[in-house]
Design a protein around this motif. Sequence first.
Motif, mmCIF file in Angstrom:
data_model
loop_
_atom_site.group_PDB
_atom_site.id
_atom_site.type_symbol
_atom_site.label_atom_id
_atom_site.label_comp_id
_atom_site.label_asym_id
_atom_site.label_seq_id
_atom_site.Cartn_x
_atom_site.Cartn_y
_atom_site.Cartn_z
ATOM 1 N N HIS A 70 0.847 -1.177 0.000
ATOM 2 C CA HIS A 70 0.000 0.000 0.000
ATOM 3 C C HIS A 70 0.891 1.239 0.000
ATOM 4 O O HIS A 70 1.494 1.586 1.013
ATOM 5 C CB HIS A 70 -0.930 -0.022 1.201
ATOM 6 N N GLN A 71 0.948 1.903 -1.141
ATOM 7 C CA GLN A 71 1.856 3.025 -1.335
ATOM 8 C C GLN A 71 1.103 4.200 -1.943
ATOM 9 O O GLN A 71 -0.075 4.103 -2.277
ATOM 10 C CB GLN A 71 3.002 2.611 -2.272
ATOM 11 N N GLY A 72 1.778 5.319 -2.098
ATOM 12 C CA GLY A 72 1.207 6.466 -2.779
ATOM 13 C C GLY A 72 0.367 7.352 -1.878
ATOM 14 O O GLY A 72 0.533 7.395 -0.659
ATOM 15 N N SER A 73 -0.581 8.058 -2.493
ATOM 16 C CA SER A 73 -1.378 9.077 -1.818
ATOM 17 C C SER A 73 -2.162 8.519 -0.636
ATOM 18 O O SER A 73 -2.623 7.375 -0.648
ATOM 19 C CB SER A 73 -2.351 9.701 -2.822
ATOM 20 N N LEU A 74 -2.346 9.368 0.367
ATOM 21 C CA LEU A 74 -3.145 9.026 1.545
ATOM 22 C C LEU A 74 -4.566 9.578 1.449
ATOM 23 O O LEU A 74 -5.349 9.463 2.394
ATOM 24 C CB LEU A 74 -2.477 9.586 2.810
ATOM 25 N N ASP A 75 -4.901 10.178 0.312
ATOM 26 C CA ASP A 75 -6.240 10.720 0.097
ATOM 27 C C ASP A 75 -7.213 9.615 -0.299
ATOM 28 O O ASP A 75 -6.882 8.743 -1.116
ATOM 29 C CB ASP A 75 -6.229 11.762 -1.023
ATOM 30 N N PHE A 76 -8.422 9.673 0.243
ATOM 31 C CA PHE A 76 -9.466 8.759 -0.184
ATOM 32 C C PHE A 76 -9.968 9.163 -1.573
ATOM 33 O O PHE A 76 -10.054 10.355 -1.881
ATOM 34 C CB PHE A 76 -10.642 8.777 0.801
ATOM 35 N N PRO A 77 -10.305 8.184 -2.401
ATOM 36 C CA PRO A 77 -10.895 8.511 -3.705
ATOM 37 C C PRO A 77 -12.175 9.324 -3.532
ATOM 38 O O PRO A 77 -12.906 9.166 -2.542
ATOM 39 C CB PRO A 77 -11.194 7.143 -4.316
ATOM 40 N N ALA A 78 -12.456 10.174 -4.502
ATOM 41 C CA ALA A 78 -13.608 11.064 -4.406
ATOM 42 C C ALA A 78 -14.914 10.301 -4.250
ATOM 43 O O ALA A 78 -15.813 10.724 -3.508
ATOM 44 C CB ALA A 78 -13.668 11.962 -5.641
ATOM 45 N N ASP A 79 -15.018 9.145 -4.930
ATOM 46 C CA ASP A 79 -16.289 8.413 -4.853
ATOM 47 C C ASP A 79 -16.530 7.853 -3.450
ATOM 48 O O ASP A 79 -17.681 7.760 -3.004
ATOM 49 C CB ASP A 79 -16.330 7.298 -5.896
ATOM 50 N N VAL A 80 -15.455 7.499 -2.732
ATOM 51 C CA VAL A 80 -15.604 7.004 -1.364
ATOM 52 C C VAL A 80 -16.067 8.134 -0.446
ATOM 53 O O VAL A 80 -16.979 7.964 0.379
ATOM 54 C CB VAL A 80 -14.281 6.398 -0.858
ATOM 55 N N VAL A 81 -15.448 9.302 -0.596
ATOM 56 C CA VAL A 81 -15.848 10.458 0.216
ATOM 57 C C VAL A 81 -17.302 10.824 -0.059
ATOM 58 O O VAL A 81 -18.088 11.080 0.869
ATOM 59 C CB VAL A 81 -14.920 11.653 -0.073
ATOM 60 N N GLU A 82 -17.679 10.822 -1.324
ATOM 61 C CA GLU A 82 -19.061 11.173 -1.685
ATOM 62 C C GLU A 82 -20.052 10.172 -1.105
ATOM 63 O O GLU A 82 -21.125 10.559 -0.624
ATOM 64 C CB GLU A 82 -19.195 11.224 -3.210
ATOM 65 N N ARG A 83 -19.698 8.892 -1.134
ATOM 66 C CA ARG A 83 -20.611 7.869 -0.620
ATOM 67 C C ARG A 83 -20.832 8.029 0.885
ATOM 68 O O ARG A 83 -21.961 7.976 1.369
ATOM 69 C CB ARG A 83 -20.069 6.469 -0.928
ATOM 70 N N VAL A 84 -19.743 8.224 1.631
ATOM 71 C CA VAL A 84 -19.868 8.375 3.087
ATOM 72 C C VAL A 84 -20.602 9.675 3.422
ATOM 73 O O VAL A 84 -21.456 9.707 4.327
ATOM 74 C CB VAL A 84 -18.486 8.325 3.755
ATOM 75 N N THR A 85 -20.291 10.741 2.693
ATOM 76 C CA THR A 85 -20.951 12.019 2.949
ATOM 77 C C THR A 85 -22.454 11.930 2.690
ATOM 78 O O THR A 85 -23.269 12.440 3.483
ATOM 79 C CB THR A 85 -20.327 13.123 2.075
ATOM 80 N N ALA A 86 -22.826 11.276 1.600
ATOM 81 C CA ALA A 86 -24.252 11.122 1.287
ATOM 82 C C ALA A 86 -24.942 10.268 2.340
ATOM 83 O O ALA A 86 -26.093 10.547 2.732
ATOM 84 C CB ALA A 86 -24.399 10.491 -0.101
ATOM 85 N N LEU A 87 -24.253 9.229 2.805
ATOM 86 C CA LEU A 87 -24.838 8.369 3.833
ATOM 87 C C LEU A 87 -25.040 9.144 5.128
ATOM 88 O O LEU A 87 -26.085 9.017 5.798
ATOM 89 C CB LEU A 87 -23.913 7.167 4.061
ATOM 90 N N ALA A 88 -24.052 9.978 5.473
ATOM 91 C CA ALA A 88 -24.144 10.758 6.712
ATOM 92 C C ALA A 88 -25.257 11.792 6.658
ATOM 93 O O ALA A 88 -25.743 12.237 7.707
ATOM 94 C CB ALA A 88 -22.808 11.438 6.993
ATOM 95 N N ALA A 89 -25.678 12.181 5.453
ATOM 96 C CA ALA A 89 -26.807 13.107 5.318
ATOM 97 C C ALA A 89 -28.137 12.428 5.612
ATOM 98 O O ALA A 89 -29.136 13.103 5.887
ATOM 99 C CB ALA A 89 -26.821 13.709 3.916
#
Length: 634
Positions: A504-523
Amino acid sequence: MTSTRRTAVSPDGTRFRDLDGDGVMAPYEDPRLSAEERTADLLPRLSRQEKAGLLFHTIIGVGRPGEHDEPAGVSPYTTRELVGERLVNHLNVHTLPTARETAQWVNAVQELAEQTPHGIPVTLSTDPRHGFTENSGVSLEAGSLSQWPESLGLAAIGDVQRVAEFADVVRREYLALGLRAALHPQVDLATEPRWGRQGQTFGQDAALSSAFVTAFLRGMQGEHLGPASVACTTKHFPGGGPQADGEDPHFPYGRAQVYPGGRFAEHLEPFRAAIAAGTSAVMPYYGMPVGLELDGEPVEEVAFGFNRQILTGLLREQLGYDGVVLTDWGLVTDIELFGKPFPAKAWGVEHLSPVDRVARVLDAGADQFGGEVRTDLVLELLADGRLDERRVDESVRRLLLVKVRLGLFDDPYVDEDAAEQVVGAAPFRAAGHRTQAESVTVLAGAAELPLAPGRRLYVEGVGPEVAAGYGVVVDDPADADLALVRLQAPFEPRDRYFLEAMFHQGSLDFPADVVERVTALAAQVPVVLDVTLDRPAVLTPFDGVVTVLTASYGCSDTALLDALSGAIAPRGRLPFELPRSMAAVRASRPDVPSDTADPLYPVGAGQTVAPAGRGREHVTAAPASSSGRAAPGS
């Protein structure tokens, strides 16, 4: 179990293993003599072929007991070719069958070893295998053994006694299986947030890592190596954490190791502790130091396994270490596996031929080649006079001393019934489960915990069958009182080289689709989000969005829910800081702990959850102590 085929009794009534088959108890076969006396007797008896075999420590697959002519696992060699022909007697096992089948196979391999000229027993070694990581280049999932969090989870708990307890369980399970050498602990400092090897470390703090490695070695080896010990290899000398851009030196693009903050000495501290605690072996890393100076002298920019300034000058002479130096796997031979290249990690000396690489490693001060079987190259160097046999004898002496001290010459066999009873025993599994749950770190939302029973739960990344034991599982978040989501820390998938896809290497940012999914669920519904951290992650997009935010470090769904429900109180504190952004990560210095600007959560962060039925105190991120541990009372 003890083989009777070569058991004999001397004229004075001493029982011994007649390993050379001559009917006479040679000094090296005499259990009454010291390890030094027995080694001194055996060494001059050995042929060059036997000495060359001792210098190699390679991978082997566990096959059917007694079927020595079948290749198993990734090794192209059969057990008979390795043990009986090349006389290699240090073998690193990977995937294991059941405890009984493993014990049967181990005993069969030791029977085969008795047929070699001096009956030198096999030392079977293993990478860590009590956690959740399945990466054949790093660590193996627990399988039939008890399962615990990764080392980061032990660091999150911060309890030296718990590390000692863990080490004792590991020792007992390894002993039952006949695994007498551990290719761990890993004490690199987790100072470069992107580096992919942090899961098996004790975090970023040098003092804490030093205390933990001391406790681990005591639990595994005891005060001195003996028949009840497992010999440990502490790695990766002189500290593998500060990789340029966090890239791993298993691969050509990750070879540079840098110290822009001047913290080389800090990364060395856990190894000083390990040497003081008597570590049986030390493993240098693949990394190639760039721009490093020691005592005012530039360090040659070649990988640590080839680096005489590091292995002889620093480790042997300055630190006074006289144990085994075992290289990391694959420094000599370029190979291809499963259609993918895997070049030798000969960073800085790529131009050398395999035989010259062997000569260079031995000249640097290493004793044994990991992941290689090139006995032919050692014999070639000896025949050509390019390698002094006295230099080989130095390494052979160190390697034989370990075998004798472990009691392998007197009895390398295991009890198959006991293996079945000890491995994965109920008390060990219970201790592992408790430790998993306690390592959970509550970063936000402690006031909402413990979760009340009977709530309607919508789950993602959690087994519905597990969640059903803690509430009513529903299929639609609109019908839920609470959503429980588990995510793995993000990484960039890569698959050019063999093993690369597992790192597991590279960026520590979550993919945009994962952020969008969790954000929508939290709404729609309050979200409890757990992120499994095998390295840091940028959790900023979830800050203030989810109701409860936790971190775990190798934790079953059941253990997580036990922590969230209050059945087992979570007590974890972050073993490294969590950066606010990738921009902060890129601006940080790889060798400096806590070096990202304005981190979202500092090292030591965590909230305390009040017991169910009592008033809950909302505790913010705890200030870290000078040792990187959360302040008392937090």
